[in-house]
Scaffold this active site. Structure first.
Site, mmCIF file in Angstrom:
data_model
loop_
_atom_site.group_PDB
_atom_site.id
_atom_site.type_symbol
_atom_site.label_atom_id
_atom_site.label_comp_id
_atom_site.label_asym_id
_atom_site.label_seq_id
_atom_site.Cartn_x
_atom_site.Cartn_y
_atom_site.Cartn_z
ATOM 1 N N ASP A 75 72.376 48.527 -20.984
ATOM 2 C CA ASP A 75 72.789 49.661 -21.801
ATOM 3 C C ASP A 75 71.569 50.541 -22.074
ATOM 4 O O ASP A 75 70.572 50.071 -22.626
ATOM 5 C CB ASP A 75 73.411 49.174 -23.115
ATOM 6 N N HIS A 106 71.901 61.714 -29.942
ATOM 7 C CA HIS A 106 72.181 60.460 -30.657
ATOM 8 C C HIS A 106 70.872 59.782 -31.064
ATOM 9 O O HIS A 106 70.711 59.364 -32.216
ATOM 10 C CB HIS A 106 73.005 59.524 -29.770
ATOM 11 N N ARG A 114 62.891 58.022 -39.594
ATOM 12 C CA ARG A 114 61.659 58.820 -39.498
ATOM 13 C C ARG A 114 62.030 60.298 -39.536
ATOM 14 O O ARG A 114 62.053 60.969 -38.495
ATOM 15 C CB ARG A 114 60.928 58.507 -38.187
#
Lengths: 436, 436
Positions: A136, A143, A152
């Site tokens: 994956d 995203h 952050r």
């Protein structure tokens, strides 16, 4: 690279009446899959055409195929397409050309083929191949930015993101075909205000909208696939819902990445949309900001840059028990596009094999969640509800932070371009059942 | 849980002369594997006995097996042990008991079985099973502490470590049997003083000393295996060298974990040491510091706490081209023990399936690197040389920060206990070839 040819001719109509104007499976698509008819006579390869499935194994027995096309159909015998994937693009392209001829109106084969058609609705669709390994990736840059912003705010993307097609190994045993209901998983989770973790049903169950990539011939251990040759090793595409238990993920994922938050089940759409079918919908990679680094040479190919991206419209729909009871159609949560992938499928194959790692026929890659830059195009509830802090209100008045038991998520993809007949992927759907 | 029985009787000697006093494969061990004889007559199941391998397929044809033992041998037919693993402990235990009888001195079967023995040295040994999925855990607490100390000197272990058996998915396609040479991988790496990454051969190639766990029957998706039943789903053990490209790892691993740093190859020892063979060497879990949390209930089982740990002595050896040329034996780099696993094999199985994730026969788990608390017992060069800052000097005068081309790493494991015949795992070895 697959070329546009007569199989894409918008004038081609099929003698299978439901194919013309079908939102997913007109004669210009011809996706491959594995199905079991309602008489339970065993799984076999088939081709989706309109509301029907053509039995590919039975077709191979008719004498209507020969040479390379017969070889392709024979390789698809049995309950998985791995053998066909292993043959590579040539036989697959030849089979497509022949299927297009045979299924086009006026082919003269209608009387012979009609008995080989099964009404699709009562058939069971399976995973199209035995998956050896599943990777994956994380190439949906919006995203990654949205998720990174939670941790952050000033610097959401990590320094490696624009150099490395970030990816990790997934679990193959729990890959399931569309339509499989999944139980809400249990797991360890610890809210920030809790002193210690507890074990129980997931509280923050999410979906992820991804593109899936099926691998063709592959490579020997130690022999990387150059990016310019990577296209030859892609057998097709599908949709992937990478269900995610966000509370389990937050607690478990450091330092080695997500694990039990993901491997309780991942849902694939069952039809393999071939690179040939998608040839008209290839496009140039979107220009990168001038401040972005150029891809390192092993990821750079001029052809891939010009035609390696895909323009597919992606959608996410949701139904809930209340929506169903009140007769509402599924509500659309999101509209995104595969143009928001920062790396192409060919770059993923080149990166995955750049250290000598071997890909095998039927291996599977996920793109990672593909969100659009707009708030109407987010690929997960984590993003839509800002980690649950901003619940969404449905037309029924009910709210959703994350998925509730009985909710069903439906992913769809369509390829559209002026002058071509649109094609679709079929649905990737799955319902959430209560924890056991 | 496997019991100590007559197969462990130290008085049992074999009519296979090389078995008595064999450091790994006396008649008390009887590990299972897949081998091809030098006549290239195809891979098949076998049992290691001394310096020989007994052909299990040929044994099944002799009439010396019946009932459950015949069923077990038949399930092992073909080139993989998945079918035997799927049967679970009963048939495997019965087969062991019968093999022990037949191979013990005075059994009367020597004349009939001698033609079924192959000299082991010229045989090719394969992976013992087709691996569906591979999970690599991180349960060596001293290793996790040593690695964490590099990044967080005051707080080396992350808050989840003592609650969650940390693990991540590995790659199955690049699992190779002992003896397979691996090319140094290429990859992206960026030293802290470099402005941007570059792509090239790994500079910091390392090994990792791990215990491997083979999975037996497994579970259906959605049906966790309770920790008290987990032992029934463990088919055996082996050694695992989880080769690691440290420079690639440092640059790629955030936020989703190691990927290309690991999947260029992982080496397994070929013999499956059964839970039955290891029954005398089970031990209580080492007491945890009072400040450590108790395992959550789904990981806690009184029997597992009393007998779920293994007391295996682990060793790492290194040869280099210069050592070989100068006639030196491999030098021992490390002595560790499986007693330094923070979680038992049963806890790993229970954790992996706690969210409903399904394990299948032949799935594989790695323990993670097992370092001892002492500096003489470290399981990786990363730890031994403090990330390359403190090179080690070999007897030849040459230094090693990380592995050089031509180096060979050999892992060994032995089980020893007073009153029992020691048994071993056989070697897990692999040589580093130059980057292609």
């Amino acid at each position: 690279m697959a070329q546009i040819d007569e199989t894409h001719d918008p004038g081609r109509r099929s003698w299978v009446a439901s194919a013309d104007g079908h939102p997913d499976f007109p004669v210009q698509n011809l996706p491959l899959g594995i199905f079991t008819p309602p008489d339970d006579s065993g799984p076999r390869a088939g081709v989706a055409i309109g509301d029907s499935i053509l039995d590919l194994e039975a077709l191979a027995d008719t004498g209507l195929l020969s040479g390379e096309t017969a070889r392709a159909a024979q390789a698809a015998a049995g309950a998985a397409l791995n053998g066909l994937f292993a043959l590579g693009a040539g036989p697959r392209r030849a089979l497509r050309a022949r299927l297009s001829e045979l299924l086009t109106d006026g082919s003269g084969a209608a009387d012979q083929l009609r008995p080989l058609l099964h009404e699709a609705a009562p058939c069971t669709l399976h995973l199209p191949a035995r998956v050896g390994d599943y990777t994956d990736f994380y190439v949906g840059i919006h995203h990654a930015t949205n998720v990174g912003r939670v941790f952050r705010p000033d610097n959401p993307l990590l320094p490696n993101y624009k150099y490395v097609p970030i990816g990790y190994h997934g679990r193959t045993s729990s890959l399931v075909p569309s339509g499989t209901a999944l139980h809400r998983p249990h797991g360890q989770r610890k809210a920030p205000d809790e002193a210690a973790p507890s074990f129980g049903p997931c509280r923050n169950l999410d979906f992820e909208l991804e593109l899936g990539i099926w691998i063709g011939p592959g490579n020997a251990l130690g022999s990387p696939i150059p990016v310019a040759e990577a296209g030859e090793h892609i057998a097709g595409f599908c949709l992937l819902n990478d269900w995610s238990a966000r509370d389990i993920q937050a607690w478990e994922y450091q330092p080695l990445g997500p694990f039990l938050a993901k491997n309780f089940g991942s849902t694939l759409s069952p039809w393999v949309i071939t690179p040939e079918a998608l040839a008209p919908f290839r496009t140039a990679q979107p220009p990168r900001p001038a401040s972005d680094p150029a891809p390192l040479p092993y990821l750079a190919d001029a052809d891939d840059q010009q035609t390696g991206a895909l323009a597919l419209d992606l959608e996410v729909y949701l139904t809930t028990p209340l929506l169903r009871e009140s007769g509402h159609a599924p509500v659309r949560l999101s509209q995104s596009s595969t143009r928001h992938m920062y790396w192409t499928a060919a770059q993923l194959v080149a990166h995955q094999t750049s250290n000598g790692c071997n890909l095998r026929p039927g291996d599977f890659l996920g793109s990672g969640t593909i969100s659009a830059p707009e708030p109407t195009g987010l690929g997960s509830l984590l993003e839509m509800t800002q980690g649950g802090r901003a619940p969404m209100r449905l037309v029924t008045g009910e709210e959703r932070r994350y998925l509730e038991d009985g909710d069903e998520v439906i992913l769809r993809a369509h390829a559209r371009r002026d002058g071509f007949v649109p094609i679709g992927f079929g649905e990737c759907c799955g319902m959430v059942l209560a924890a056991r």
